[in-house]
Design an enzyme around this catalytic site. Structure first.
Site, PDB file in Angstrom:
ATOM      1  N   VAL A  24     -71.036  79.770  27.034  1.00  0.00           N
ATOM      2  CA  VAL A  24     -69.802  80.558  27.000  1.00  0.00           C
ATOM      3  C   VAL A  24     -69.657  81.211  28.366  1.00  0.00           C
ATOM      4  CG1 VAL A  24     -69.776  80.976  24.503  1.00  0.00           C
ATOM      5  CG2 VAL A  24     -71.094  82.500  25.979  1.00  0.00           C
ATOM      6  N   LYS A  25     -68.480  81.745  28.621  1.00  0.00           N
ATOM      7  CA  LYS A  25     -68.210  82.252  29.974  1.00  0.00           C
ATOM      8  C   LYS A  25     -68.436  83.769  30.033  1.00  0.00           C
ATOM      9  CE  LYS A  25     -64.671  80.299  32.191  1.00  0.00           C
ATOM     10  NZ  LYS A  25     -65.171  79.490  33.296  1.00  0.00           N
ATOM     11  N   ILE A  26     -69.698  84.135  30.104  1.00  0.00           N
ATOM     12  CA  ILE A  26     -70.065  85.552  30.230  1.00  0.00           C
ATOM     13  C   ILE A  26     -69.955  85.931  31.708  1.00  0.00           C
ATOM     14  CG2 ILE A  26     -71.966  87.210  30.000  1.00  0.00           C
ATOM     15  CD1 ILE A  26     -72.940  85.447  27.601  1.00  0.00           C
TER      16      ILE A  26
ATOM     17  N   TYR B 153     -71.739  84.486  36.037  1.00  0.00           N
ATOM     18  CA  TYR B 153     -71.058  83.848  37.175  1.00  0.00           C
ATOM     19  C   TYR B 153     -71.624  84.223  38.533  1.00  0.00           C
ATOM     20  CZ  TYR B 153     -68.358  80.810  34.480  1.00  0.00           C
ATOM     21  OH  TYR B 153     -68.039  79.757  33.671  1.00  0.00           O
TER      22      TYR B 153
END
Ligand code: PMP
Length: 309
Positions: free
Chosen positions: A155-157, A161
């Site tokens: 998931v894009k936590i 990044y």
């Protein structure tokens, strides 16, 4: 034209959508976000938002992991986003950024429990992220893609990044366009913001999700298009680094990057260094689909019509 954001439960001019400096997510990366494209179709006079629901399903999966509770369903989030785009009146390609976050203004608190949550969505005009015509010059990153035992990579936590940004910064500083990250076992995982595919010995392959890959929405589209339009399957299997040098074609997929050929890796030419015929064919199909030009895939596009002020 007044660009609006949806912030703290209402539509406000973009510049009024702000957060305080004590916000938990600002300090600790405790947010989950998405990147969604809106592709302007001048002929139809409308924006096609690509795979909006799938992006929100992934966002809500991230919210579950990060214990972010939103008072919205996936459908509510889609409706809010369409309204935000329509009110803003964009008539060009856009990049939509929804973000769900730990909104409480509280520092020195390393716990996801007991914090209030927030949701914001905004959009910016967006053209090319990476040159999709010229094959990309890539390098193998010295940074490794995060294991699920460190930060969940599916998931894009926001905090995750930092890994992508370190890799991309290193690559660009060394004169490359993009970084390819390996996982801890040394298998190919993905680009800093893209999934990766190879074509070799008549087979199109991509790393499996267990290689710490983000389940990319473009990745899933390419798998569907390959099956439906080319009549073959994409094989999910481990890909060792050295196999990239031997592949006939390598390409990257992502919302921002679309579908981009890789021309070289670590200064070794891949194939003949040009965009290969399979990559070209998939890119052509994909570009028509995202702009709402292929009726068969119109259900992947959510229309938004700019409101006239
Ligand atoms: N991997 C990473 C690390 C990404 O950030 C992205 C972009 N969201 C992708 C892959 C591609 O995913 P998608 O096709 O859903 O944009």
């Amino acid at each position: 034209m007044t660009v609006v954001a949806f912030h703290k439960g209402e539509f406000v001019p973009l510049e009024q959508a702000t957060i305080g400096i004590m916000t938990h997510a600002f300090h600790y990366g405790t947010a989950v976000f998405e990147g969604v494209r809106g592709n302007w179709n001048a002929e139809h006079g409308r924006m096609y938002i690509f795979r909006l629901e799938e992006h929100y399903d992934r966002l809500l999966a991230g919210c579950k992991i990060m214990r972010i509770k939103l008072p919205y369903s996936s459908q509510d989030l889609c409706d809010i986003t369409v309204e935000m785009v329509e009110r803003s009146g964009f008539t060009q390609d856009i990049y939509i950024r929804p973000i769900a976050y730990k909104a409480e203004e509280r520092v020195a608190y390393l716990n996801l429990g007991g914090l209030g949550d927030g949701f914001t969505v905004m959009a910016v005009p967006f053209g090319r992220y990476i040159d999709t015509e010229a094959p990309a010059k890539c390098c193998t990153s010295s940074w490794r893609r995060m294991e699920d035992t460190v930060i969940p990579p599916h998931v894009k936590i926001s905090g995750l990044y930092v890994n992508s940004i370190l890799a991309k910064t290193e690559a660009m500083a060394a004169g490359f366009d993009e970084a390819i990250l390996l996982n801890d076992k040394g298998y190919v995982s993905e680009g800093s913001g893209e999934n990766i595919f190879i074509y070799r010995n008549g087979q199109l392959a991509t790393p499996p999700l267990v290689d710490n890959v983000l389940p990319g929405i473009t990745r899933s589209c390419i798998m569907d298009i390959t099956r439906n339009e080319l009549g073959t399957q994409v094989v999910e299997r481990h890909i060792p680094r050295s196999e990239l040098y031997l592949a006939e074609e390598v390409f990257l997929t992502g919302t921002a990057a679309h579908l981009t050929a890789v021309g070289s890796l670590d200064n070794q030419t891949i194939g003949d260094g040009q965009m290969g015929p399979r990559t070209r064919r998939l890119q052509d199909l994909y570009f028509d689909i995202v702009r709402g030009k292929n009726p068969k895939y119109l259900h992947w596009c959510t229309p938004a019509t700019p409101r006239v002020a």
